[in-house]
Structures are given as structure tokens and as C-alpha cells.
Design a protein around this motif. Structure first.
Motif, PDB file in Angstrom:
ATOM      1  N   ILE A 161       0.904  -1.097   0.123  1.00 38.52           N
ATOM      2  CA  ILE A 161       0.021  -0.010   0.002  1.00 38.52           C
ATOM      3  C   ILE A 161       0.760   1.187  -0.065  1.00 38.52           C
ATOM      4  CG2 ILE A 161      -1.663   1.361   1.423  1.00 38.52           C
ATOM      5  CD1 ILE A 161      -2.861  -1.367   2.236  1.00 38.52           C
ATOM      6  N   GLY A 162       1.888   1.219   1.060  1.00 41.12           N
ATOM      7  CA  GLY A 162       2.795   2.522   0.890  1.00 41.12           C
ATOM      8  C   GLY A 162       3.698   2.651  -0.438  1.00 41.12           C
ATOM      9  N   LEU A 163       3.887   1.491  -1.213  1.00 39.51           N
ATOM     10  CA  LEU A 163       4.660   1.576  -2.353  1.00 39.51           C
ATOM     11  C   LEU A 163       3.573   2.387  -3.436  1.00 39.51           C
ATOM     12  CD1 LEU A 163       6.426  -1.311  -4.283  1.00 39.51           C
ATOM     13  CD2 LEU A 163       4.533  -0.211  -5.090  1.00 39.51           C
ATOM     14  N   ALA A 164       2.187   1.838  -3.456  1.00 35.88           N
ATOM     15  CA  ALA A 164       1.324   2.496  -4.411  1.00 35.88           C
ATOM     16  C   ALA A 164       1.301   3.812  -4.257  1.00 35.88           C
ATOM     17  CB  ALA A 164      -0.046   1.860  -4.091  1.00 35.88           C
ATOM     18  N   PHE A 165       1.296   4.346  -2.936  1.00 29.60           N
ATOM     19  CA  PHE A 165       1.207   5.931  -2.757  1.00 29.60           C
ATOM     20  C   PHE A 165       2.346   6.654  -3.162  1.00 29.60           C
ATOM     21  CE2 PHE A 165      -2.296   4.788  -0.242  1.00 29.60           C
ATOM     22  CZ  PHE A 165      -3.414   5.704  -0.303  1.00 29.60           C
ATOM     23  N   LEU A 166       3.636   5.869  -2.992  1.00 28.31           N
ATOM     24  CA  LEU A 166       4.923   6.808  -3.409  1.00 28.31           C
ATOM     25  C   LEU A 166       5.217   6.685  -4.818  1.00 28.31           C
ATOM     26  CD1 LEU A 166       7.245   5.172  -0.401  1.00 28.31           C
ATOM     27  CD2 LEU A 166       6.112   7.580  -0.775  1.00 28.31           C
ATOM     28  N   ALA A 167       4.886   5.628  -5.429  1.00 25.02           N
ATOM     29  CA  ALA A 167       5.089   5.431  -6.919  1.00 25.02           C
ATOM     30  C   ALA A 167       4.221   6.653  -7.888  1.00 25.02           C
ATOM     31  CB  ALA A 167       4.892   4.131  -7.234  1.00 25.02           C
ATOM     32  N   SER A 168       4.785   7.162  -8.642  1.00 24.28           N
ATOM     33  CA  SER A 168       4.394   8.174  -9.623  1.00 24.28           C
ATOM     34  C   SER A 168       4.086   7.718 -11.119  1.00 24.28           C
ATOM     35  CB  SER A 168       5.121   9.236  -9.736  1.00 24.28           C
ATOM     36  OG  SER A 168       6.210   9.246 -10.158  1.00 24.28           O
ATOM     37  N   ASP A 169       4.903   6.503 -11.172  1.00 19.57           N
ATOM     38  CA  ASP A 169       4.668   5.754 -12.652  1.00 19.57           C
ATOM     39  C   ASP A 169       5.006   4.330 -12.558  1.00 19.57           C
ATOM     40  OD1 ASP A 169       7.454   5.553 -12.695  1.00 19.57           O
ATOM     41  OD2 ASP A 169       7.764   7.673 -13.640  1.00 19.57           O
ATOM     42  N   VAL A 170       4.981   3.796 -13.900  1.00 19.16           N
ATOM     43  CA  VAL A 170       4.938   2.068 -13.854  1.00 19.16           C
ATOM     44  C   VAL A 170       6.449   1.738 -13.620  1.00 19.16           C
ATOM     45  CG1 VAL A 170       5.262   0.223 -15.349  1.00 19.16           C
ATOM     46  CG2 VAL A 170       3.177   1.864 -15.403  1.00 19.16           C
ATOM     47  N   LYS A 171       7.483   2.954 -13.940  1.00 16.91           N
ATOM     48  CA  LYS A 171       8.986   2.504 -13.600  1.00 16.91           C
ATOM     49  C   LYS A 171       9.113   2.543 -12.248  1.00 16.91           C
ATOM     50  CE  LYS A 171      13.517   4.275 -14.672  1.00 16.91           C
ATOM     51  NZ  LYS A 171      14.206   5.550 -15.427  1.00 16.91           N
ATOM     52  N   ASP A 172       8.571   3.501 -11.549  1.00 16.12           N
ATOM     53  CA  ASP A 172       8.650   3.692  -9.900  1.00 16.12           C
ATOM     54  C   ASP A 172       8.220   2.436  -9.310  1.00 16.12           C
ATOM     55  OD1 ASP A 172       9.783   6.070 -10.178  1.00 16.12           O
ATOM     56  OD2 ASP A 172       8.153   7.241  -9.394  1.00 16.12           O
ATOM     57  N   ILE A 173       6.835   2.045  -9.693  1.00 13.27           N
ATOM     58  CA  ILE A 173       6.394   0.697  -9.199  1.00 13.27           C
ATOM     59  C   ILE A 173       7.259  -0.618  -9.090  1.00 13.27           C
ATOM     60  CG2 ILE A 173       4.502  -1.069  -9.246  1.00 13.27           C
ATOM     61  CD1 ILE A 173       2.600   1.031 -10.259  1.00 13.27           C
ATOM     62  N   LEU A 174       7.822  -0.581 -10.259  1.00 19.83           N
ATOM     63  CA  LEU A 174       8.790  -1.886 -10.477  1.00 19.83           C
ATOM     64  C   LEU A 174      10.006  -1.743  -9.746  1.00 19.83           C
ATOM     65  CD1 LEU A 174       8.397  -2.422 -14.461  1.00 19.83           C
ATOM     66  CD2 LEU A 174       7.215  -3.739 -12.468  1.00 19.83           C
ATOM     67  N   LEU A 175      10.670  -0.438  -9.835  1.00 18.31           N
ATOM     68  CA  LEU A 175      11.854  -0.274  -8.861  1.00 18.31           C
ATOM     69  C   LEU A 175      11.426  -0.451  -7.548  1.00 18.31           C
ATOM     70  CD1 LEU A 175      14.854   0.526  -9.044  1.00 18.31           C
ATOM     71  CD2 LEU A 175      13.862   3.061  -8.874  1.00 18.31           C
TER      72      LEU A 175
END
Length: 257
Positions: A161-175
Motif C-alpha cells: 500500500i505504501g509503495l502504491a502511494f509513493l510511486a508516480s509511474d510504472v517505472k517507480d512501481i517496478l523499482l
């Protein structure tokens, strides 16, 4: 050294309880077969026992080899679960941000709120991950069982859940899935190693119950030190000799002797 002391030394090096039991049974059977064969050759029981133990080799070396083969300190199940949660929730939240909150997140206040929420969840997730590993909780568990209520949650979901709020694009999610997954695995691995060292130090030690010991709490004097312990099953009366047979999280599990 008799066969019991040999098996105690060997299994003291094995940290997986199920593997420990299987290895002990297997080596005990080998020792019994060897003793029987030696007795048939004319040796006395004591001579056969000593020779059988000698032929089995160094118990510590054998135990370390078995532990190396079967050791599973890396928590792959939690790593996979956290990755799944992070990817699914991350892509869903990313869609929501793009479709409904795009304008709001263009101002500093909105972005600060989302980032703060993400950081809080990630920090909470890593703290709770350590608590879960410390108490040796299952991947999926129910909290508040003693209150006849509760629900199912774990640190992988919280970090996702925290990751989802921090990521701004697909690249951020994967990283972030990769980075947070590796950090959580490292955290849980270090806790597991500390647990292994404590188990190796206390396994098969004999002590005495300082208080009545139940399956969830109690105290015993082990190695000149009073510590919190729990019983494998049933109740152990105060003053009863006990033996450590493993750990539940970091709590020694004892049985009466």
C-alpha cells in the motif's frame, strides 16, 4: 559419548524443527543398525555403542552439513506476496491518480499528502515485518484471536500500500517492488539468523520451571538465567525439570523431563 549425546550435538546445529526431527530419527536408526551389526560380530553392548558413534563421525560437522542443505532463512513466500501486493495495488492507485487525482497532485500540498501517507505505510510495514518475524508468525494469520474477532493482514500488504502511494509511474512501481522486496528479505533474514544462534545456544538445555508454564507463557531457569518460555502442550508445574526443544519466535519451547 553415547548415542543420545551424539544425536543432541548433531541436531543442535539444525534449525528447521521438522528437518531436525527427521534427521534425528534417521541417524538414530543408522546407529541402532550399526550397533546391532557390531554386536553380531562379538562386541559387547558398550563396545558396539562406542564404535557405532565413532563410525558416524563428527556430530557437529554432520549437523552443519544437514543444516546447510535444508536451511531456509530467506523468506521467499513473503517476498513474492509483497511483490504481488505492490504490483496490483500500485497499478490500481496509479490508475486512480491519473484518472481522478491528476490535477490535485500537481500542487505541492496534494503531492505532500500522498508522499506522507506512503512513507507512513512503508515504515509501519517494515516495523511490523520485524514483529512478525520475531514472533514467527505465518504468512497469513488472524490477529485478535483471543478476542473472538480480528482479521487477516501482514507486512507485505502494508508495504505494498505504501509503495502504491509513493510511486508516480510504472517505472517507480517496478523499482520499488524490487528495492523494498530486497530490504524486507534482508531484514527478515537477519532476524532469522539471530533466532538460529539463540536456538543453537539453548537447544536441549535442561532447566527448571520458575513458574507454572503454559503454551503461551511461563518462566524457567535455563543455564543459570531466568527467561520467558512456553510449553509445547499442556501445563508444566512450577519446579518441574524442563528441556528446551526449540524456539517459537524467540521464545524457548520446553517439555517436562
Amino acid at each position: 559419548m553415547d548415542e543420545k549425546k551424539y544425536l543432541d550435538k548433531l541436531t543442535k546445529c539444525i534449525h528447521d524443527p521438522e528437518v531436525r526431527g527427521e534427521v534425528r530419527e534417521e541417524y538414530a536408526a543408522h546407529l541402532a543398525d550399526c550397533m546391532e551389526a557390531l554386536q553380531k560380530k562379538g562386541m559387547s553392548l558398550e563396545e558396539a555403542r562406542a564404535e557405532a558413534v565413532r563410525q558416524m563421525g563428527d556430530p557437529v560437522k554432520a549437523g552443519c552439513q544437514m543444516d546447510h542443505i535444508y536451511r531456509t532463512n530467506v523468506d521467499w513466500k513473503m517476498a513474492v506476496w509483497m511483490a504481488v501486493c505492490g504490483l496490483l495495488i500500485g497499478f490500481f492507485v496509479l490508475f486512480m491518480r491519473t484518472a481522478y487525482y491528476g490535477e490535485e497532485l500537481k500542487n505541492e500540498t496534494g503531492l505532500l499528502i500522498w508522499t506522507t501517507v506512503g512513507v507512513v505505510f512503508v515504515v509501519w510495514g517494515f516495523i511490523w515485518s520485524a514483529v512478525e518475524k520475531y514472533h514467527d508468525m505465518d504468512l497469513f494469520y488472524a490477529w485478535a484471536n483471543n478476542w473472538n474477532g480480528g482479521g487477516v493482514t501482514n507486512s507485505g500488504l502494508i508495504i505494498g500500500i505504501g509503495l502504491a502511494f509513493l510511486a508516480s509511474d510504472v517505472k517507480d512501481i517496478l523499482l520499488m517492488v524490487i528495492v523494498f522486496g530486497l530490504l524486507q528479505m534482508a531484514e527478515r533474514y537477519l532476524i532469522a539468523r539471530c533466532q538460529c544462534r539463540k536456538e543453537e545456544r539453548l537447544l536441549w538445555e535442561i532447566g527448571e520451571a520458575s513458574t507454572p508454564i503454559y503454551t503461551h507463557k511461563g518462566k524457567a531457569m535455563i543455564g543459570q538465567k531466568e527467561m520467558k518460555v512456553c510449553a509445547k502442550k499442556g501445563e508444566i508445574a512450577q519446579g518441574r525439570p524442563v528441556m528446551v526443544i526449540g524456539l517459537k519466535g524467540f521464545c524457548p519451547v520446553v517439555v517436562p523431563v
